[in-house]
Each structure stands twice: as structure tokens, then as C-alpha cells.
Design a protein around this motif. Structure first.
Motif, PDB file in Angstrom:
ATOM      1  N   VAL A 121       6.450   5.449  10.155  1.00  0.00           N
ATOM      2  CA  VAL A 121       6.685   4.060  10.545  1.00  0.00           C
ATOM      3  C   VAL A 121       5.422   3.240  10.295  1.00  0.00           C
ATOM      4  O   VAL A 121       4.313   3.658  10.654  1.00  0.00           O
ATOM      5  CB  VAL A 121       7.071   3.979  12.049  1.00  0.00           C
ATOM      6  N   ILE A 122       5.609   2.071   9.688  1.00  0.00           N
ATOM      7  CA  ILE A 122       4.464   1.184   9.441  1.00  0.00           C
ATOM      8  C   ILE A 122       3.915   0.708  10.786  1.00  0.00           C
ATOM      9  O   ILE A 122       4.673   0.219  11.630  1.00  0.00           O
ATOM     10  CB  ILE A 122       4.895  -0.033   8.597  1.00  0.00           C
ATOM     11  N   PRO A 123       2.609   0.852  11.027  1.00  0.00           N
ATOM     12  CA  PRO A 123       2.044   0.411  12.316  1.00  0.00           C
ATOM     13  C   PRO A 123       2.143  -1.101  12.493  1.00  0.00           C
ATOM     14  O   PRO A 123       2.256  -1.843  11.510  1.00  0.00           O
ATOM     15  CB  PRO A 123       0.575   0.861  12.245  1.00  0.00           C
ATOM     16  N   GLU A 124       2.095  -1.543  13.734  1.00  0.00           N
ATOM     17  CA  GLU A 124       2.198  -2.976  14.022  1.00  0.00           C
ATOM     18  C   GLU A 124       0.990  -3.718  13.451  1.00  0.00           C
ATOM     19  O   GLU A 124      -0.153  -3.299  13.616  1.00  0.00           O
ATOM     20  CB  GLU A 124       2.265  -3.213  15.539  1.00  0.00           C
ATOM     21  N   MET A 125       1.274  -4.823  12.774  1.00  0.00           N
ATOM     22  CA  MET A 125       0.206  -5.658  12.233  1.00  0.00           C
ATOM     23  C   MET A 125       0.047  -6.869  13.151  1.00  0.00           C
ATOM     24  O   MET A 125       0.838  -7.814  13.104  1.00  0.00           O
ATOM     25  CB  MET A 125       0.558  -6.097  10.807  1.00  0.00           C
ATOM     26  N   THR A 126      -0.947  -6.816  14.016  1.00  0.00           N
ATOM     27  CA  THR A 126      -1.171  -7.927  14.952  1.00  0.00           C
ATOM     28  C   THR A 126      -1.742  -9.135  14.209  1.00  0.00           C
ATOM     29  O   THR A 126      -2.266  -9.001  13.093  1.00  0.00           O
ATOM     30  CB  THR A 126      -2.163  -7.527  16.052  1.00  0.00           C
ATOM     31  N   ARG A 146      -6.858   2.978   4.454  1.00  0.00           N
ATOM     32  CA  ARG A 146      -7.504   3.782   5.508  1.00  0.00           C
ATOM     33  C   ARG A 146      -6.901   3.463   6.880  1.00  0.00           C
ATOM     34  O   ARG A 146      -6.669   4.360   7.689  1.00  0.00           O
ATOM     35  CB  ARG A 146      -9.021   3.515   5.519  1.00  0.00           C
ATOM     36  N   TRP A 147      -6.701   2.173   7.147  1.00  0.00           N
ATOM     37  CA  TRP A 147      -6.125   1.747   8.428  1.00  0.00           C
ATOM     38  C   TRP A 147      -4.729   2.341   8.601  1.00  0.00           C
ATOM     39  O   TRP A 147      -4.377   2.829   9.680  1.00  0.00           O
ATOM     40  CB  TRP A 147      -6.077   0.217   8.484  1.00  0.00           C
ATOM     41  N   LEU A 148      -3.941   2.331   7.530  1.00  0.00           N
ATOM     42  CA  LEU A 148      -2.594   2.900   7.593  1.00  0.00           C
ATOM     43  C   LEU A 148      -2.639   4.408   7.844  1.00  0.00           C
ATOM     44  O   LEU A 148      -1.892   4.935   8.677  1.00  0.00           O
ATOM     45  CB  LEU A 148      -1.841   2.599   6.291  1.00  0.00           C
ATOM     46  N   ILE A 149      -3.525   5.099   7.111  1.00  0.00           N
ATOM     47  CA  ILE A 149      -3.653   6.559   7.280  1.00  0.00           C
ATOM     48  C   ILE A 149      -4.048   6.885   8.718  1.00  0.00           C
ATOM     49  O   ILE A 149      -3.471   7.777   9.352  1.00  0.00           O
ATOM     50  CB  ILE A 149      -4.682   7.145   6.285  1.00  0.00           C
ATOM     51  N   GLU A 150      -5.030   6.131   9.242  1.00  0.00           N
ATOM     52  CA  GLU A 150      -5.482   6.364  10.629  1.00  0.00           C
ATOM     53  C   GLU A 150      -4.358   6.139  11.633  1.00  0.00           C
ATOM     54  O   GLU A 150      -4.350   6.715  12.725  1.00  0.00           O
ATOM     55  CB  GLU A 150      -6.659   5.428  10.965  1.00  0.00           C
ATOM     56  N   ASN A 151      -3.405   5.279  11.250  1.00  0.00           N
ATOM     57  CA  ASN A 151      -2.278   5.000  12.139  1.00  0.00           C
ATOM     58  C   ASN A 151      -1.006   5.747  11.731  1.00  0.00           C
ATOM     59  O   ASN A 151       0.108   5.340  12.065  1.00  0.00           O
ATOM     60  CB  ASN A 151      -2.019   3.489  12.183  1.00  0.00           C
ATOM     61  N   ALA A 170       0.872  -1.182   0.000  1.00  0.00           N
ATOM     62  CA  ALA A 170       0.000   0.000   0.000  1.00  0.00           C
ATOM     63  C   ALA A 170       0.902   1.223   0.000  1.00  0.00           C
ATOM     64  O   ALA A 170       1.975   1.209   0.618  1.00  0.00           O
ATOM     65  CB  ALA A 170      -0.899   0.016   1.239  1.00  0.00           C
ATOM     66  N   PHE A 171       0.483   2.262  -0.696  1.00  0.00           N
ATOM     67  CA  PHE A 171       1.300   3.475  -0.858  1.00  0.00           C
ATOM     68  C   PHE A 171       2.692   3.104  -1.392  1.00  0.00           C
ATOM     69  O   PHE A 171       3.699   3.681  -0.985  1.00  0.00           O
ATOM     70  CB  PHE A 171       1.414   4.244   0.468  1.00  0.00           C
ATOM     71  N   ASP A 172       2.719   2.102  -2.298  1.00  0.00           N
ATOM     72  CA  ASP A 172       3.964   1.656  -2.932  1.00  0.00           C
ATOM     73  C   ASP A 172       4.975   1.104  -1.927  1.00  0.00           C
ATOM     74  O   ASP A 172       6.184   1.095  -2.186  1.00  0.00           O
ATOM     75  CB  ASP A 172       4.614   2.777  -3.752  1.00  0.00           C
ATOM     76  N   VAL A 173       4.503   0.671  -0.768  1.00  0.00           N
ATOM     77  CA  VAL A 173       5.370   0.063   0.243  1.00  0.00           C
ATOM     78  C   VAL A 173       4.854  -1.348   0.535  1.00  0.00           C
ATOM     79  O   VAL A 173       3.655  -1.553   0.695  1.00  0.00           O
ATOM     80  CB  VAL A 173       5.358   0.897   1.552  1.00  0.00           C
ATOM     81  N   VAL A 174       5.779  -2.319   0.580  1.00  0.00           N
ATOM     82  CA  VAL A 174       5.386  -3.681   0.941  1.00  0.00           C
ATOM     83  C   VAL A 174       5.360  -3.783   2.459  1.00  0.00           C
ATOM     84  O   VAL A 174       6.355  -3.493   3.139  1.00  0.00           O
ATOM     85  CB  VAL A 174       6.362  -4.720   0.351  1.00  0.00           C
ATOM     86  N   LEU A 175       4.220  -4.178   3.004  1.00  0.00           N
ATOM     87  CA  LEU A 175       4.062  -4.273   4.454  1.00  0.00           C
ATOM     88  C   LEU A 175       4.799  -5.512   4.975  1.00  0.00           C
ATOM     89  O   LEU A 175       5.030  -6.475   4.238  1.00  0.00           O
ATOM     90  CB  LEU A 175       2.573  -4.306   4.806  1.00  0.00           C
ATOM     91  N   PRO A 176       5.169  -5.502   6.274  1.00  0.00           N
ATOM     92  CA  PRO A 176       6.117  -6.512   6.767  1.00  0.00           C
ATOM     93  C   PRO A 176       5.582  -7.932   6.908  1.00  0.00           C
ATOM     94  O   PRO A 176       6.373  -8.864   7.040  1.00  0.00           O
ATOM     95  CB  PRO A 176       6.532  -5.960   8.134  1.00  0.00           C
ATOM     96  N   LYS A 177       4.282  -8.119   6.913  1.00  0.00           N
ATOM     97  CA  LYS A 177       3.736  -9.471   7.104  1.00  0.00           C
ATOM     98  C   LYS A 177       2.806  -9.857   5.959  1.00  0.00           C
ATOM     99  O   LYS A 177       2.110  -9.010   5.406  1.00  0.00           O
ATOM    100  CB  LYS A 177       2.989  -9.565   8.441  1.00  0.00           C
ATOM    101  N   GLY A 178       2.806 -11.144   5.630  1.00  0.00           N
ATOM    102  CA  GLY A 178       1.940 -11.647   4.573  1.00  0.00           C
ATOM    103  C   GLY A 178       0.522 -11.892   5.062  1.00  0.00           C
ATOM    104  O   GLY A 178       0.268 -12.010   6.260  1.00  0.00           O
ATOM    105  N   ILE A 179      -0.407 -11.959   4.100  1.00  0.00           N
ATOM    106  CA  ILE A 179      -1.833 -12.180   4.394  1.00  0.00           C
ATOM    107  C   ILE A 179      -2.215 -13.570   3.879  1.00  0.00           C
ATOM    108  O   ILE A 179      -2.134 -13.820   2.678  1.00  0.00           O
ATOM    109  CB  ILE A 179      -2.707 -11.113   3.701  1.00  0.00           C
ATOM    110  N   PRO A 180      -2.635 -14.490   4.767  1.00  0.00           N
ATOM    111  CA  PRO A 180      -2.976 -15.844   4.315  1.00  0.00           C
ATOM    112  C   PRO A 180      -3.994 -15.832   3.174  1.00  0.00           C
ATOM    113  O   PRO A 180      -4.980 -15.097   3.224  1.00  0.00           O
ATOM    114  CB  PRO A 180      -3.573 -16.486   5.576  1.00  0.00           C
ATOM    115  N   TYR A 181      -3.702 -16.608   2.133  1.00  0.00           N
ATOM    116  CA  TYR A 181      -4.551 -16.845   0.959  1.00  0.00           C
ATOM    117  C   TYR A 181      -4.632 -15.664  -0.012  1.00  0.00           C
ATOM    118  O   TYR A 181      -5.279 -15.761  -1.050  1.00  0.00           O
ATOM    119  CB  TYR A 181      -5.983 -17.267   1.363  1.00  0.00           C
TER     120      TYR A 181
END
Length: 316
Positions: A265-270, A251-256, A43-54
Motif C-alpha cells: 500500500v502506498i504510504p500516506e502523503m501528508t 527511499r521514503w517509499l521503501i522505508e514505509n 516511483a517504482f513504475d507507480v503513479v503516486l496519488p497526489k501531485g507535487i506543486p511546480y
């Protein structure tokens, strides 16, 4: 949670590998491409640190299904899908532009409009529109195709031609194909109770000079969908639209506090958040294709993919 975020295959006759934001593309013998859709999320041309199953399976299966559903109007690169995460097709020389087409004032276009701009990529946007209003006719707003790590940038048709990025003869075909694909996508979405708001297409040339659709088509990563039911009522009341797209991640990223800008800084992805994103992607799949999502075995994804691709390559 088992995901595939990178691959390191070494197929017979493999010439090279290209790693995009989400897909990893293996060159087979300078003839075919083996495209692996990973579970990476960008998102925003940045690869987030964790993968999403499926996620990779979902993107690949939506894209290949829509390639089949549009092959009668626009030729495409696809030959086979030997694995839920893999598409195999013709090696093409990609055009260095992405063809973005917008039927509604949403996303990037809405942000530009809110900032007072009325010209986007050389195309005039009418006065008096609210966010998510429908344009009188869909507009094509191309972007340059960025190399790894850099941002795609808006570009006008005139600049594409004057800089020689695409010849005028080819560009007319890209525009024609873009409008035809969007029209077909709009019709299919409508039959599912959805609105195809905007989307982007990528094209390439085969060795014999034929222009074909490549990469992905009508996936939630490349497209924005609204639910058709209640769309007009929500517009009339000035409410947000119910949408099926990756916008919920943005939206979640913008809010964080993250929009891909320097110093952010990319917010923590629980685990709970990652699972919720996976569930949203499954919802997207089932709504967009109108069929139940069948989860592939993810106990050892890399091994499964490698075995399926090798079995396919042996048939050639």
C-alpha cells in the motif's frame, strides 16, 4: 496546494492524446506533439496519488534547457515551449527501448550487484566495486519501453538486435548519441559542482527518417546526480552520497514498506511531505541549471496552459 495531475484539452486538429506516467501528449494534426508535463509523481513504475506543486514546470524547463544545450551534438524533437509546463515538437515514431547509461554503480545497478550479479544487460561489471564507485568507463544498460502499467525490463544489446526491436544500423546511432549526450551532461554537471551518475534517453524517428532525441533529458526524474564536493571522502568512509534525484522519494517509499509490489500500500502523503518534495525539486532545478527557479502562476494551471498552447497553435 494547486497542482495539475490530469488534463482534458481539445485543441483544434487534435488527433489523439497519450497519457504517460507523468506527461500527457497531444497529437496535433499528425505533425506535432504538444507535451504537457503534469505534477504527477511516479516511483517504482507507480503513479503516486497526489501531485507535487511546480514539479511539471521544473521537469519541463530542465528538459528544454538541456535540449538547447545539446542540440549541436544530437538533433532533438523540440520546436517551442509556449508554456512553463509545455513543450511542442515534431511527431516521431519512438524506439521501443530506453537508453540507460551509467557512469557509477548506483541505484538499480547497485541493487543487482549486491545480489551477486556481475552482468547487467549483457555488460560485465568489474569485481570489487562498492556502491556508488565510478565504473572504469560508462556502461549502456538498455530497458524495454513499457506500455502503461507494466515495468520496464532490462535487455541486452544482442537481444534488441536479434528480436528486431531496433536495427543494427539505428542502434549504433542510439549508442553514439547516448555516449555523446552523457559526456556533455557530465561536463555541464561538473561546471555546477555535480556528478551526473546515470541517466536515460529516449529517441524517435521523424517522418523523414531522422533519429532525434525525444521526451526529456537530464531531469531529476530521468537522471541521478551527486554533489561532487566530498564525493571521494564519502566513498572512502563508506557513507551515503549526497544526491540530487528522485531517489529520496524511492527511499521514503521503501522505508514505509512500498516498492510497487503486489499487495503493498502506498504510504500516506501528508501536506507537509508533499511540500518537502516540492522544495527538493526546486533545489534540484536551481543546482542542475545554476539559476533561480521562478514559480509560474498556478492559480488556474489548466486554463493558463490551454490559453498559451492555443495562442501558439494560431501562429502555425
Amino acid at each position: 496546494m494547486n497542482t495539475i495531475t490530469t488534463t482534458n484539452f481539445n485543441f483544434p486538429n487534435q488527433k489523439s492524446v497519450y497519457r504517460g506516467k507523468v506527461r500527457e501528449v497531444y497529437n496535433y494534426n499528425d505533425e506535432l506533439l504538444v507535451m504537457v508535463a503534469t505534477d504527477r509523481l511516479s516511483a517504482f513504475d507507480v503513479v503516486l496519488p497526489k501531485g507535487i506543486p511546480y514539479k511539471g514546470q521544473i521537469l519541463n524547463q530542465i528538459a528544454t534547457k538541456f535540449m538547447e544545450l545539446t542540440s549541436d551534438i544530437v538533433p532533438n524533437w523540440l520546436l517551442a515551449t509556449p508554456d512553463p509546463n509545455v513543450a511542442v515538437g515534431h511527431l516521431c515514431e519512438p524506439f521501443k527501448v530506453e537508453m540507460v547509461i551509467r557512469g557509477y554503480l548506483s541505484g538499480h545497478a547497485a541493487r543487482e550487484y549486491a545480489a551477486g550479479k556481475r552482468i547487467l544487460c549483457g555488460v560485465e561489471m568489474p569485481e570489487g566495486l562498492k556502491e556508488n564507485d565510478k565504473f572504469p568507463t560508462p556502461i549502456i544498460t538498455p530497458t524495454t519501453k513499457a506500455d502503461n502499467g507494466s515495468h520496464d525490463e532490462d535487455i541486452a544489446r544482442e537481444a534488441i538486435l536479434s528480436k528486431g526491436i531496433v536495427s543494427e544500423e539505428d542502434y549504433l546511432v542510439l549508442e553514439q548519441y547516448t555516449r555523446a549526450l552523457y559526456q556533455r551532461g557530465t561536463e555541464i554537471a561538473s561546471s555546477r559542482g555535480l556528478i551526473l551518475v546515470d541517466t536515460k534517453y529516449e529517441f524517435g524517428k521523424t517522418k523523414d527518417g531522422k533519429i532525434v532525441l525525444i521526451d526529456e533529458i537530464h531531469t531529476p526524474d530521468s537522471s541521478r546526480y551527486f554533489y561532487a564536493e566530498g564525493y571521494q571522502e564519502r566513498q572512502d568512509r563508506g557513507e551515503e552520497q549526497k544526491q540530487l534525484s528522485k531517489e529520496f522519494v524511492r527511499r521514503w517509499l521503501i522505508e514505509n514498506g512500498f516498492q510497487g509490489k503486489d499487495g503493498q500500500v502506498i504510504p500516506e502523503m501528508t501536506d507537509a511531505y508533499i511540500e518537502s518534495v516540492s522544495e527538493r525539486y526546486i533545489e534540484l532545478y536551481e543546482n542542475i541549471l545554476g539559476e533561480k527557479f521562478v514559480k509560474a502562476d498556478i492559480s488556474n494551471i489548466n486554463e493558463r496552459i490551454e490559453n498559451n498552447v492555443l495562442a501558439y497553435l494560431k501562429t502555425l
